[in-house]
Enzyme design. Structure first.
Site, short mmCIF file in Angstrom:
data_model
loop_
_atom_site.label_atom_id
_atom_site.label_comp_id
_atom_site.label_asym_id
_atom_site.label_seq_id
_atom_site.Cartn_x
_atom_site.Cartn_y
_atom_site.Cartn_z
N ASP A 1 -0.44 -2.51 4.28
CA ASP A 1 -0.87 -3.96 4.75
C ASP A 1 -2.02 -4.33 4.30
OD1 ASP A 1 -3.18 -2.47 5.77
OD2 ASP A 1 -2.69 -3.03 7.63
N CYS B 1 -2.74 1.82 5.07
CA CYS B 1 -3.50 0.59 5.84
C CYS B 1 -5.00 0.89 5.68
CB CYS B 1 -2.85 0.73 7.21
SG CYS B 1 -3.08 2.04 8.16
N THR C 1 -6.98 2.32 7.89
CA THR C 1 -7.51 3.86 8.23
C THR C 1 -6.33 4.85 7.74
OG1 THR C 1 -6.20 3.76 10.26
CG2 THR C 1 -8.80 3.27 10.08
N GLY D 1 -2.47 3.86 11.74
CA GLY D 1 -1.41 2.96 12.32
C GLY D 1 -0.29 3.06 11.29
N HIS E 1 4.06 22.97 2.69
CA HIS E 1 4.30 23.35 4.17
C HIS E 1 5.21 22.42 4.97
CE1 HIS E 1 0.83 26.86 4.08
NE2 HIS E 1 1.84 26.59 3.06
N HIS F 1 8.81 28.06 6.23
CA HIS F 1 8.57 26.56 6.60
C HIS F 1 9.50 25.77 6.56
CE1 HIS F 1 4.22 27.68 5.49
NE2 HIS F 1 4.42 27.90 4.29
C1 RB5 Z 1 -5.87 -3.95 10.17
O1 RB5 Z 1 -7.02 -4.55 10.43
C2 RB5 Z 1 -6.07 -2.44 10.67
O2 RB5 Z 1 -5.90 -2.31 12.02
C3 RB5 Z 1 -4.80 -1.61 10.04
O3 RB5 Z 1 -5.00 -1.56 8.73
C4 RB5 Z 1 -4.92 0.03 10.13
O4 RB5 Z 1 -5.99 0.49 9.82
C5 RB5 Z 1 -4.26 0.46 11.34
O5 RB5 Z 1 -4.27 1.66 11.67
#
Ligand code: RB5
Length: 144
Positions: free
Chosen positions: A8, A65, A67, A70, A98, A133
């Site tokens: 994203d 993304c 973090t 998501g 694994h 595994h």
């Molecule tokens: C987008 O702002 C952010 O929510 C997305 O990139 C991600 O971190 C979601 O888990």
């Protein structure tokens, strides 16, 4: 080896860096977007990458993304996908050895570029160990 990649907007810059890194190593990389820094919804990108990976059209996929969370949650909803969010090289190696992960997810707002490349290299260079595994992965894949 064919690799699918996608992100994203939160993972856009790191996705481009990882794509270039993999291509420079000689891999064929198909980019499922996003192709601009404009806001998009990470579940759409996860689906675009994971469907063909689940069909075996790619060796594995890379999803990024902000973090990595998501997009990994979304990826793991798709039948046949085992997505691993990795923030260190050891976990990336074990995710393949694994868990036989077929998707690695990264946090574009969490990781530096050099660390992210090292993490992806650890994943690429590792192989599934099978044996005990395999039985555990089989149990995962039976969960509904
Ligand atoms: C987008 O702002 C952010 O929510 C997305 O990139 C991600 O971190 C979601 O888990």
């Amino acid at each position: 080896m064919k690799i699918a990649i996608g992100s994203d907007h939160g993972g856009f810059e790191l996705k481009n860096e990882i794509k270039a890194h993999l291509e420079q190593k000689g891999f064929e990389v198909q980019d499922f977007g996003t192709h601009t820094p404009d806001s998009v919804d990470y579940p759409d990108i996860a689906e675009a990458v994971c469907r063909p990976v689940a069909k075996g059209e790619f060796e594995f996929g890379v999803l990024v993304c902000g973090t990595g969370i998501g997009i990994s949650i979304a990826a793991n909803k798709i039948e046949g996908i085992r997505a691993a969010l990795c923030s260190d090289p050891y976990s990336a190696e074990k995710a393949k050895q694994h868990n036989n992960a077929n998707i690695i997810t990264l946090g574009g707002r969490v990781l530096g570029v050099d660390l992210a490349k090292t993490i992806v290299d650890s994943f690429v260079n590792a192989s599934f160990e099978g044996g005990r595994h395999q039985a555990r992965v089989d149990k995962i894949m039976k969960l509904k």
